[in-house]
Design a protein around this motif. Structure first.
Motif, PDB file in Angstrom:
ATOM      1  N   MET A  16      13.534 -15.906 -13.545  1.00 60.11           N
ATOM      2  CA  MET A  16      12.592 -15.507 -12.499  1.00 60.11           C
ATOM      3  C   MET A  16      13.286 -15.469 -11.148  1.00 60.11           C
ATOM      4  SD  MET A  16       9.484 -14.586 -12.006  1.00 60.11           S
ATOM      5  CE  MET A  16       9.107 -13.862 -10.420  1.00 60.11           C
ATOM      6  N   ASP A  17      14.129 -16.452 -10.890  1.00 55.83           N
ATOM      7  CA  ASP A  17      14.863 -16.476  -9.624  1.00 55.83           C
ATOM      8  C   ASP A  17      15.746 -15.233  -9.479  1.00 55.83           C
ATOM      9  OD1 ASP A  17      13.678 -18.850  -8.824  1.00 55.83           O
ATOM     10  OD2 ASP A  17      15.393 -20.095  -9.398  1.00 55.83           O
ATOM     11  N   LYS A  18      16.380 -14.828 -10.569  1.00 59.69           N
ATOM     12  CA  LYS A  18      17.227 -13.629 -10.537  1.00 59.69           C
ATOM     13  C   LYS A  18      16.395 -12.378 -10.274  1.00 59.69           C
ATOM     14  CE  LYS A  18      20.836 -15.335 -13.605  1.00 59.69           C
ATOM     15  NZ  LYS A  18      21.457 -15.222 -14.925  1.00 59.69           N
ATOM     16  N   VAL A  19      15.264 -12.264 -10.947  1.00 57.18           N
ATOM     17  CA  VAL A  19      14.384 -11.107 -10.767  1.00 57.18           C
ATOM     18  C   VAL A  19      13.872 -11.060  -9.331  1.00 57.18           C
ATOM     19  CG1 VAL A  19      12.136 -10.142 -11.420  1.00 57.18           C
ATOM     20  CG2 VAL A  19      13.713 -10.930 -13.192  1.00 57.18           C
ATOM     21  N   ARG A  20      13.430 -12.204  -8.834  1.00 58.96           N
ATOM     22  CA  ARG A  20      12.923 -12.257  -7.457  1.00 58.96           C
ATOM     23  C   ARG A  20      14.025 -11.924  -6.462  1.00 58.96           C
ATOM     24  NH1 ARG A  20      12.349 -17.612  -5.344  1.00 58.96           N
ATOM     25  NH2 ARG A  20      14.569 -17.392  -5.612  1.00 58.96           N
ATOM     26  N   ASP A  21      15.210 -12.497  -6.645  1.00 55.38           N
ATOM     27  CA  ASP A  21      16.320 -12.237  -5.724  1.00 55.38           C
ATOM     28  C   ASP A  21      16.700 -10.757  -5.704  1.00 55.38           C
ATOM     29  OD1 ASP A  21      16.346 -14.931  -5.107  1.00 55.38           O
ATOM     30  OD2 ASP A  21      18.139 -15.376  -6.298  1.00 55.38           O
ATOM     31  N   ALA A  22      16.707 -10.115  -6.864  1.00 58.61           N
ATOM     32  CA  ALA A  22      17.022  -8.686  -6.932  1.00 58.61           C
ATOM     33  C   ALA A  22      15.961  -7.873  -6.195  1.00 58.61           C
ATOM     34  CB  ALA A  22      17.135  -8.234  -8.388  1.00 58.61           C
ATOM     35  N   PHE A  23      14.706  -8.240  -6.380  1.00 57.64           N
ATOM     36  CA  PHE A  23      13.602  -7.556  -5.707  1.00 57.64           C
ATOM     37  C   PHE A  23      13.714  -7.733  -4.192  1.00 57.64           C
ATOM     38  CE2 PHE A  23       8.676  -7.567  -5.224  1.00 57.64           C
ATOM     39  CZ  PHE A  23       8.684  -6.259  -4.780  1.00 57.64           C
ATOM     40  N   VAL A  24      13.955  -8.949  -3.746  1.00 58.94           N
ATOM     41  CA  VAL A  24      14.089  -9.229  -2.317  1.00 58.94           C
ATOM     42  C   VAL A  24      15.272  -8.453  -1.735  1.00 58.94           C
ATOM     43  CG1 VAL A  24      14.674 -11.025  -0.625  1.00 58.94           C
ATOM     44  CG2 VAL A  24      12.943 -11.478  -2.371  1.00 58.94           C
ATOM     45  N   HIS A  25      16.389  -8.459  -2.439  1.00 60.37           N
ATOM     46  CA  HIS A  25      17.570  -7.747  -1.957  1.00 60.37           C
ATOM     47  C   HIS A  25      17.294  -6.242  -1.837  1.00 60.37           C
ATOM     48  CE1 HIS A  25      21.747  -6.710  -1.286  1.00 60.37           C
ATOM     49  NE2 HIS A  25      21.657  -5.845  -2.280  1.00 60.37           N
ATOM     50  N   SER A  26      16.716  -5.664  -2.863  1.00 57.26           N
ATOM     51  CA  SER A  26      16.405  -4.229  -2.845  1.00 57.26           C
ATOM     52  C   SER A  26      15.425  -3.904  -1.723  1.00 57.26           C
ATOM     53  CB  SER A  26      15.808  -3.783  -4.180  1.00 57.26           C
ATOM     54  OG  SER A  26      16.735  -3.924  -5.207  1.00 57.26           O
ATOM     55  N   PHE A  27      14.414  -4.734  -1.578  1.00 57.83           N
ATOM     56  CA  PHE A  27      13.431  -4.517  -0.527  1.00 57.83           C
ATOM     57  C   PHE A  27      14.078  -4.604   0.850  1.00 57.83           C
ATOM     58  CE2 PHE A  27      10.503  -6.124   2.645  1.00 57.83           C
ATOM     59  CZ  PHE A  27       9.541  -5.133   2.627  1.00 57.83           C
ATOM     60  N   SER A  28      14.885  -5.616   1.064  1.00 53.20           N
ATOM     61  CA  SER A  28      15.535  -5.804   2.364  1.00 53.20           C
ATOM     62  C   SER A  28      16.446  -4.626   2.699  1.00 53.20           C
ATOM     63  CB  SER A  28      16.335  -7.102   2.382  1.00 53.20           C
ATOM     64  OG  SER A  28      15.477  -8.199   2.237  1.00 53.20           O
ATOM     65  N   TYR A  29      17.175  -4.160   1.708  1.00 53.80           N
ATOM     66  CA  TYR A  29      18.054  -3.019   1.941  1.00 53.80           C
ATOM     67  C   TYR A  29      17.227  -1.780   2.303  1.00 53.80           C
ATOM     68  CZ  TYR A  29      21.296   0.779   1.319  1.00 53.80           C
ATOM     69  OH  TYR A  29      22.039   1.909   1.530  1.00 53.80           O
ATOM     70  N   PHE A  30      16.180  -1.513   1.522  1.00 56.87           N
ATOM     71  CA  PHE A  30      15.349  -0.343   1.796  1.00 56.87           C
ATOM     72  C   PHE A  30      14.718  -0.449   3.177  1.00 56.87           C
ATOM     73  CE2 PHE A  30      11.256   1.937   1.536  1.00 56.87           C
ATOM     74  CZ  PHE A  30      11.757   3.219   1.397  1.00 56.87           C
ATOM     75  N   LYS A  31      14.222  -1.623   3.505  1.00 57.75           N
ATOM     76  CA  LYS A  31      13.584  -1.834   4.811  1.00 57.75           C
ATOM     77  C   LYS A  31      14.570  -1.532   5.935  1.00 57.75           C
ATOM     78  CE  LYS A  31      11.063  -5.290   7.433  1.00 57.75           C
ATOM     79  NZ  LYS A  31      10.575  -6.685   7.440  1.00 57.75           N
ATOM     80  N   SER A  32      15.818  -1.891   5.751  1.00 60.75           N
ATOM     81  CA  SER A  32      16.822  -1.636   6.783  1.00 60.75           C
ATOM     82  C   SER A  32      17.121  -0.154   6.937  1.00 60.75           C
ATOM     83  CB  SER A  32      18.121  -2.409   6.489  1.00 60.75           C
ATOM     84  OG  SER A  32      18.818  -1.814   5.414  1.00 60.75           O
TER      85      SER A  32
END
Length: 95
Positions: free
Chosen positions: A76-92
């Motif tokens: 779950m931590d890996k899935v969440r971290d990947a989601f957060v990373h992708s979201f942060s990149y897209f947001k930028s």
């Protein structure tokens, strides 16, 4: 409240917050220049997919046995971290 319940509630809140931020970002992406709008839509589709994967993993965790719990937390931590990373990149990238 057990450690398991605390973790699940914390993860649910984090995912709900990400989905809320994603909805706001989607509005901004729709207002983007036409030449980049299709790219933003494709990236949003990927983020929605990651969100669905995270929701499914959380549901699996809620139904898991104690013996499977530790490995599920790591997943779950890996899935969440990947989601957060992708979201942060897209947001930028959305300006």
């Amino acid at each position: 409240m057990s450690t398991r319940d605390v973790y699940i509630n914390k993860m649910k809140l984090q995912l709900d917050d990400l989905n809320l931020q994603m909805a706001k970002l989607e509005v901004r992406a729709q207002e983007a220049r036409e030449d980049v709008r299709d790219t933003y839509k494709a990236e949003m589709a990927k983020l929605h997919k990651q969100s669905e994967i995270a929701k499914a993993k959380l549901a699996d965790m809620q139904a898991s046995t104690e013996s499977a719990w530790d490995s599920m937390v790591a997943e779950m931590d890996k899935v969440r971290d990947a989601f957060v990373h992708s979201f942060s990149y897209f947001k930028s990238q959305v300006k």
